[in-house]
Design a protein around this motif. Structure first.
Motif, PDB file in Angstrom:
ATOM      1  N   ALA A 178       0.828  -1.204   0.000  1.00  0.00           N
ATOM      2  CA  ALA A 178       0.000   0.000   0.000  1.00  0.00           C
ATOM      3  C   ALA A 178       0.865   1.258   0.000  1.00  0.00           C
ATOM      4  O   ALA A 178       0.565   2.236  -0.696  1.00  0.00           O
ATOM      5  N   GLU A 179       1.944   1.249   0.776  1.00  0.00           N
ATOM      6  CA  GLU A 179       2.826   2.424   0.834  1.00  0.00           C
ATOM      7  C   GLU A 179       3.531   2.656  -0.507  1.00  0.00           C
ATOM      8  O   GLU A 179       3.686   3.808  -0.937  1.00  0.00           O
ATOM      9  N   LEU A 180       3.948   1.594  -1.156  1.00  0.00           N
ATOM     10  CA  LEU A 180       4.634   1.726  -2.445  1.00  0.00           C
ATOM     11  C   LEU A 180       3.674   2.088  -3.574  1.00  0.00           C
ATOM     12  O   LEU A 180       4.090   2.654  -4.589  1.00  0.00           O
ATOM     13  N   GLY A 181       2.396   1.745  -3.408  1.00  0.00           N
ATOM     14  CA  GLY A 181       1.430   2.001  -4.474  1.00  0.00           C
ATOM     15  C   GLY A 181       1.550   1.019  -5.629  1.00  0.00           C
ATOM     16  O   GLY A 181       1.360   1.382  -6.793  1.00  0.00           O
ATOM     17  N   ILE A 182       1.853  -0.245  -5.327  1.00  0.00           N
ATOM     18  CA  ILE A 182       2.038  -1.252  -6.374  1.00  0.00           C
ATOM     19  C   ILE A 182       0.770  -1.405  -7.212  1.00  0.00           C
ATOM     20  O   ILE A 182       0.819  -1.434  -8.450  1.00  0.00           O
ATOM     21  N   ALA A 183      -0.378  -1.496  -6.547  1.00  0.00           N
ATOM     22  CA  ALA A 183      -1.637  -1.678  -7.283  1.00  0.00           C
ATOM     23  C   ALA A 183      -1.925  -0.496  -8.193  1.00  0.00           C
ATOM     24  O   ALA A 183      -2.423  -0.668  -9.315  1.00  0.00           O
ATOM     25  N   ASP A 184      -1.612   0.716  -7.745  1.00  0.00           N
ATOM     26  CA  ASP A 184      -1.851   1.904  -8.572  1.00  0.00           C
ATOM     27  C   ASP A 184      -1.055   1.859  -9.867  1.00  0.00           C
ATOM     28  O   ASP A 184      -1.559   2.200 -10.950  1.00  0.00           O
TER      29      ASP A 184
ATOM     30  N   SER B 264      -6.996  -6.810  -5.013  1.00  0.00           N
ATOM     31  CA  SER B 264      -6.189  -5.589  -5.149  1.00  0.00           C
ATOM     32  C   SER B 264      -6.851  -4.589  -6.084  1.00  0.00           C
ATOM     33  O   SER B 264      -6.767  -3.374  -5.863  1.00  0.00           O
ATOM     34  N   ALA B 265      -7.547  -5.071  -7.131  1.00  0.00           N
ATOM     35  CA  ALA B 265      -8.217  -4.163  -8.063  1.00  0.00           C
ATOM     36  C   ALA B 265      -9.321  -3.382  -7.369  1.00  0.00           C
ATOM     37  O   ALA B 265      -9.567  -2.211  -7.679  1.00  0.00           O
ATOM     38  N   SER B 266      -9.975  -3.998  -6.401  1.00  0.00           N
ATOM     39  CA  SER B 266     -11.075  -3.330  -5.692  1.00  0.00           C
ATOM     40  C   SER B 266     -10.588  -2.479  -4.528  1.00  0.00           C
ATOM     41  O   SER B 266     -11.057  -1.357  -4.332  1.00  0.00           O
ATOM     42  N   PHE B 267      -9.625  -3.015  -3.745  1.00  0.00           N
ATOM     43  CA  PHE B 267      -9.350  -2.425  -2.440  1.00  0.00           C
ATOM     44  C   PHE B 267      -8.004  -1.722  -2.303  1.00  0.00           C
ATOM     45  O   PHE B 267      -7.776  -1.042  -1.304  1.00  0.00           O
ATOM     46  N   LEU B 268      -7.098  -1.862  -3.278  1.00  0.00           N
ATOM     47  CA  LEU B 268      -5.780  -1.240  -3.131  1.00  0.00           C
ATOM     48  C   LEU B 268      -5.491  -0.187  -4.199  1.00  0.00           C
ATOM     49  O   LEU B 268      -4.411   0.399  -4.179  1.00  0.00           O
TER      50      LEU B 268
ATOM     51  N   ASN C 229     -11.504   1.834  -2.276  1.00  0.00           N
ATOM     52  CA  ASN C 229     -10.119   1.807  -1.824  1.00  0.00           C
ATOM     53  C   ASN C 229     -10.015   1.702  -0.301  1.00  0.00           C
ATOM     54  O   ASN C 229     -10.571   2.516   0.430  1.00  0.00           O
ATOM     55  N   MET C 230      -9.282   0.676   0.161  1.00  0.00           N
ATOM     56  CA  MET C 230      -9.093   0.455   1.594  1.00  0.00           C
ATOM     57  C   MET C 230      -7.648   0.690   2.028  1.00  0.00           C
ATOM     58  O   MET C 230      -7.286   0.357   3.157  1.00  0.00           O
ATOM     59  N   SER C 231      -6.832   1.268   1.160  1.00  0.00           N
ATOM     60  CA  SER C 231      -5.433   1.511   1.526  1.00  0.00           C
ATOM     61  C   SER C 231      -5.307   2.358   2.796  1.00  0.00           C
ATOM     62  O   SER C 231      -4.465   2.047   3.662  1.00  0.00           O
ATOM     63  N   PRO C 232      -6.105   3.434   2.964  1.00  0.00           N
ATOM     64  CA  PRO C 232      -5.991   4.195   4.219  1.00  0.00           C
ATOM     65  C   PRO C 232      -6.324   3.361   5.450  1.00  0.00           C
ATOM     66  O   PRO C 232      -5.729   3.551   6.516  1.00  0.00           O
ATOM     67  N   PHE C 233      -7.263   2.426   5.313  1.00  0.00           N
ATOM     68  CA  PHE C 233      -7.604   1.544   6.430  1.00  0.00           C
ATOM     69  C   PHE C 233      -6.438   0.612   6.739  1.00  0.00           C
ATOM     70  O   PHE C 233      -6.098   0.385   7.914  1.00  0.00           O
TER      71      PHE C 233
END
Length: 375
Positions: A44-50, A110-114, A121-125
């Motif tokens: 999540a920190e790296l933003g791999i899914a993005d 990952s497509a839905s939540f990251l 998006n659940m990355s902040p969670f």
């Protein structure tokens, strides 16, 4: 006969060795399960899914390394991280044709939540729940269980940080922002589920609604957008409501739910009551009861919480992932708050003590349910 006995003994030894090996492997799996969480946090920190999402198709490792600014000397280490994330179901790995370089794609999770641009998006969670502020107090759970002090330290969080969670958030702006972002991302996801599955049954016809402990207003805003005839407000502590200034959709009301709850047709409590012990839950719900009209006039309290599954009564075993996740979460919140997750019987006892005569439970997810209270 002697040969048969020797064979039986040998078989018993083989079975015992196999059980010992399985037990050893299972113990290791439990020991290192935290690496799954920290690897998810890293992703999540790296933003791999993005990066994969923006590429629009499976992304070769070399391109992914470049986009994420991974140091060349860390290439093999990053590949090992991705190997675990693939095993966890967060990404998919493939090798196209005769090419040796692997490519990585998103999975439904990952497509839905990251992906940060997605509504779900659940990355902040992820980042809020795995923050050291929450995780570190669990290292002193055993000390908390065995430390006798007066007055008793309410939680391991108090023991580790020297103050309760909500006082800590009020004094630490950066963590407060991250925490509220995490809660907002979860509220956005829950709002979509609730409005899609049972919105009309729960909200249609309400003239007013107050979201108690509603944080940055994500849930109240979603309800107000879907039901414009309902006047929605957020009721929370002053430092939490700072981000709601200027929101034209919902009103911000500062206060303490232990003292009063603003009047409305309906009061909603999303993930509030599990923070508190039974006596405090009764106090909060009694204030909610004072704020709403009786059932005949459309009054209700709406609660979003876990309703804990009970262990299999036949053999005491727990097999399904939902039940395990509920148990993990229940012990997780033991760190920061003095509350607990509850079974239906435990919830019913609290509802009756607070003066409510009826309730209904609607499962929203396997993990959480929507409860409506009436008097």
């Amino acid at each position: 006969m002697e040969s048969m006995n020797e064979n039986a003994i040998q078989d018993d030894h083989e079975v015992a060795k196999a059980e010992l090996t399985r037990g050893h492997d299972h113990l290791w799996n439990i020991i290192f399960s935290y690496v799954n969480s920290l690897s998810l946090k890293c992703a999540a920190e790296l933003g791999i899914a993005d990066e994969i999402y923006r590429h629009g198709q499976p992304l070769p490792l070399s391109v992914l390394l470049n986009k994420l600014s991974i140091l060349p000397s860390r290439t093999d280490s990053f590949r090992r991280l991705m190997r675990l994330l693939v095993h966890s179901g967060l990404f998919a790995r493939s090798t196209a044709g005769d090419e040796e370089e692997e490519t990585y794609a998103l999975t439904p999770i990952s497509a839905s939540f990251l992906v940060t641009s997605k509504a779900e998006n659940m990355s902040p969670f992820v980042l809020a729940m795995i923050d050291p502020v929450f995780v570190d107090p669990h290292h002193c759970l055993s000390r908390w269980f065995t430390t006798a002090d007066e007055p008793p330290t309410p939680t391991a969080f108090d023991l580790f940080h020297g103050k309760p969670l909500f006082e800590f958030t009020g004094n630490n702006p950066e963590f407060n922002v991250n925490f509220n972002r995490g809660m907002a991302s979860d509220a956005n996801f829950m709002a979509k589920l609730i409005l899609g599955q049972c919105g009309d049954d729960v909200f249609r016809g309400l003239r007013s609604l107050v979201d108690v402990g509603g944080g940055t207003g994500a849930l109240a805003t979603a309800i107000a957008d879907a039901y414009p005839q309902t006047k929605c407000s957020v009721f929370d502590l002053p430092h939490v409501l700072a981000s709601l200034q200027g929101n034209p959709t919902v009103a911000a009301i500062a206060g303490d739910m232990f003292e009063f709850v603003p009047p409305a047709d309906a009061v909603i409590l999303k993930w509030i009551l599990h923070d508190w012990n039974d006596e405090d839950c009764v106090r909060i719900l009694r204030n909610c009861k004072k704020a709403i009209p009786p059932k005949e006039e459309g009054g209700k309290v709406i609660i979003i919480e876990m309703v804990m599954k009970l262990e299999n009564e036949e053999d005491g075993s727990i097999h399904d992932e939902t039940t395990e996740t509920q148990l993990l979460w229940d012990v997780f919140i033991m760190g920061p708050v003095p509350g607990k997750e509850r079974s239906e019987a435990e919830w019913k006892s609290i509802f009756l003590a607070a003066g409510f005569s009826g309730y209904s439970i609607t499962p929203i997810l396997g993990l959480r349910s929507l409860i409506q209270l009436f008097y």
